[in-house]
Write a protein that holds these residues in place. Structure first.
Motif, PDB file in Angstrom:
ATOM      1  N   SER A 259      37.012 -10.920  87.833  1.00  0.00           N
ATOM      2  CA  SER A 259      37.365  -9.586  87.341  1.00  0.00           C
ATOM      3  C   SER A 259      38.879  -9.418  87.244  1.00  0.00           C
ATOM      4  O   SER A 259      39.375  -8.542  86.541  1.00  0.00           O
ATOM      5  N   TYR A 260      39.630 -10.274  87.973  1.00  0.00           N
ATOM      6  CA  TYR A 260      41.086 -10.200  87.958  1.00  0.00           C
ATOM      7  C   TYR A 260      41.752 -11.358  87.231  1.00  0.00           C
ATOM      8  O   TYR A 260      42.917 -11.253  86.829  1.00  0.00           O
TER       9      TYR A 260
ATOM     10  N   ILE B 166      34.320 -11.187  91.769  1.00  0.00           N
ATOM     11  CA  ILE B 166      35.557 -10.434  91.978  1.00  0.00           C
ATOM     12  C   ILE B 166      36.756 -11.222  91.444  1.00  0.00           C
ATOM     13  O   ILE B 166      37.652 -10.667  90.803  1.00  0.00           O
TER      14      ILE B 166
ATOM     15  N   GLN C  82      43.922   0.734  92.547  1.00  0.00           N
ATOM     16  CA  GLN C  82      43.758   1.215  93.922  1.00  0.00           C
ATOM     17  C   GLN C  82      44.308   0.191  94.918  1.00  0.00           C
ATOM     18  O   GLN C  82      44.287  -1.017  94.681  1.00  0.00           O
TER      19      GLN C  82
ATOM     20  N   LYS D 226      43.048  -7.103  97.360  1.00  0.00           N
ATOM     21  CA  LYS D 226      42.097  -8.181  97.058  1.00  0.00           C
ATOM     22  C   LYS D 226      42.708  -9.192  96.095  1.00  0.00           C
ATOM     23  O   LYS D 226      42.584 -10.404  96.286  1.00  0.00           O
ATOM     24  N   LYS D 227      43.358  -8.679  95.051  1.00  0.00           N
ATOM     25  CA  LYS D 227      43.968  -9.587  94.080  1.00  0.00           C
ATOM     26  C   LYS D 227      45.060 -10.422  94.743  1.00  0.00           C
ATOM     27  O   LYS D 227      45.155 -11.641  94.507  1.00  0.00           O
TER      28      LYS D 227
ATOM     29  N   ARG E 170      40.703  -7.028  84.538  1.00  0.00           N
ATOM     30  CA  ARG E 170      41.349  -5.735  84.758  1.00  0.00           C
ATOM     31  C   ARG E 170      42.498  -5.873  85.740  1.00  0.00           C
ATOM     32  O   ARG E 170      42.536  -6.793  86.548  1.00  0.00           O
TER      33      ARG E 170
ATOM     34  N   PRO F 134      44.199  -4.241  88.888  1.00  0.00           N
ATOM     35  CA  PRO F 134      43.828  -3.290  89.928  1.00  0.00           C
ATOM     36  C   PRO F 134      44.852  -2.164  90.081  1.00  0.00           C
ATOM     37  O   PRO F 134      46.053  -2.383  89.923  1.00  0.00           O
TER      38      PRO F 134
ATOM     39  N   ARG G 271      43.203  -0.961  97.753  1.00  0.00           N
ATOM     40  CA  ARG G 271      42.257  -1.966  98.228  1.00  0.00           C
ATOM     41  C   ARG G 271      42.067  -3.078  97.195  1.00  0.00           C
ATOM     42  O   ARG G 271      41.992  -4.256  97.538  1.00  0.00           O
ATOM     43  N   SER G 272      41.999  -2.702  95.921  1.00  0.00           N
ATOM     44  CA  SER G 272      41.818  -3.682  94.850  1.00  0.00           C
ATOM     45  C   SER G 272      43.065  -4.551  94.685  1.00  0.00           C
ATOM     46  O   SER G 272      42.977  -5.765  94.457  1.00  0.00           O
TER      47      SER G 272
ATOM     48  N   VAL H 290      36.075 -13.164  99.161  1.00  0.00           N
ATOM     49  CA  VAL H 290      35.542 -12.305  98.098  1.00  0.00           C
ATOM     50  C   VAL H 290      34.514 -13.098  97.290  1.00  0.00           C
ATOM     51  O   VAL H 290      34.406 -14.317  97.431  1.00  0.00           O
TER      52      VAL H 290
END
Length: 202
Positions: free
Chosen positions: A55-56, A52, A11, A17-18, A7, A9, A13-14, A48
């Motif tokens: 997921s990216y 996680i 948001q 993270k990426k 996905r 991101p 925060r997401s 992380v």
């Protein structure tokens, strides 16, 4: 094991993270080399979970390609970081010399990482395309700048492309090859003079 759906991101925060994963991956690859770095190490360095990361990104290669796009210009192509707004034919030598020293200073890849990435540029289509595109982007950008500054040399774009290759070669020689019997100050002066004469030659 079922793969987590990749996905993008949305948001803040997401997104952060990426970005942290990309930065972590590039840092580790610079330190350890591509083939000595794995996804679990990247996740740990980024603070992380491995889940996680997946997921990216599909895999380590996916992280590496994005890190090239985001960070590698500062290492592989830092020449354009030299301010050239006041460029004129009479100070082209100074600008070229600054480009070379800037290139050397910003080459922070370990030798093993550099060798692996260069090998990937010959064996991996995505990595090869990155370097192909960056070389042409830089050639075109320098061509536009020099043209605006009054350089009207015949075959200017081709001369610029040759010049980029000369700068790349001398920097790799100084940073990675390190032949002890060569006078690098003399080599830099030769490259500067050669490129200057090439660009000024009508």
């Amino acid at each position: 094991m079922n793969r987590i759906e990749i996905r993008e991101p949305i948001q803040k925060r997401s997104i952060e993270k990426k970005e942290k994963i990309i930065k972590s991956g590039f840092e580790l690859i610079c330190q350890k080399g591509y083939y000595n770095t794995n996804t679990a190490q990247i996740a740990k360095n980024a603070g992380v979970s491995t889940g996680i990361v997946y997921s990216y990104f599909k895999d380590k290669h996916d992280i590496f390609i994005e890190s090239l796009e985001k960070y590698a210009d500062h290492i592989f192509y830092p020449m354009l970081n030299v301010p050239i707004n006041n460029l004129k034919e009479e100070n082209i030598e100074t600008i070229i010399q600054k480009m070379i020293y800037n290139f050397i200073e910003n080459h922070k890849l370990s030798q093993s990482a550099h060798e692996e990435i260069m090998a990937m540029a010959h064996s991996d289509k995505e990595v090869a395309y990155y370097f192909y595109k960056r070389e042409m982007d830089m050639t075109i950008k320098l061509y536009e700048i020099l043209s605006q500054k009054g350089f009207q040399s015949e075959n200017l774009m081709e001369k610029i492309h040759i010049s980029i290759g000369l700068i790349d070669n001398i920097c790799h020689e100084i940073v990675y090859h390190k032949h002890e019997t060569l006078d690098y100050d003399a080599m830099i002066n030769i490259v500067v003079t050669t490129i200057s004469d090439l660009l000024k030659n009508k």
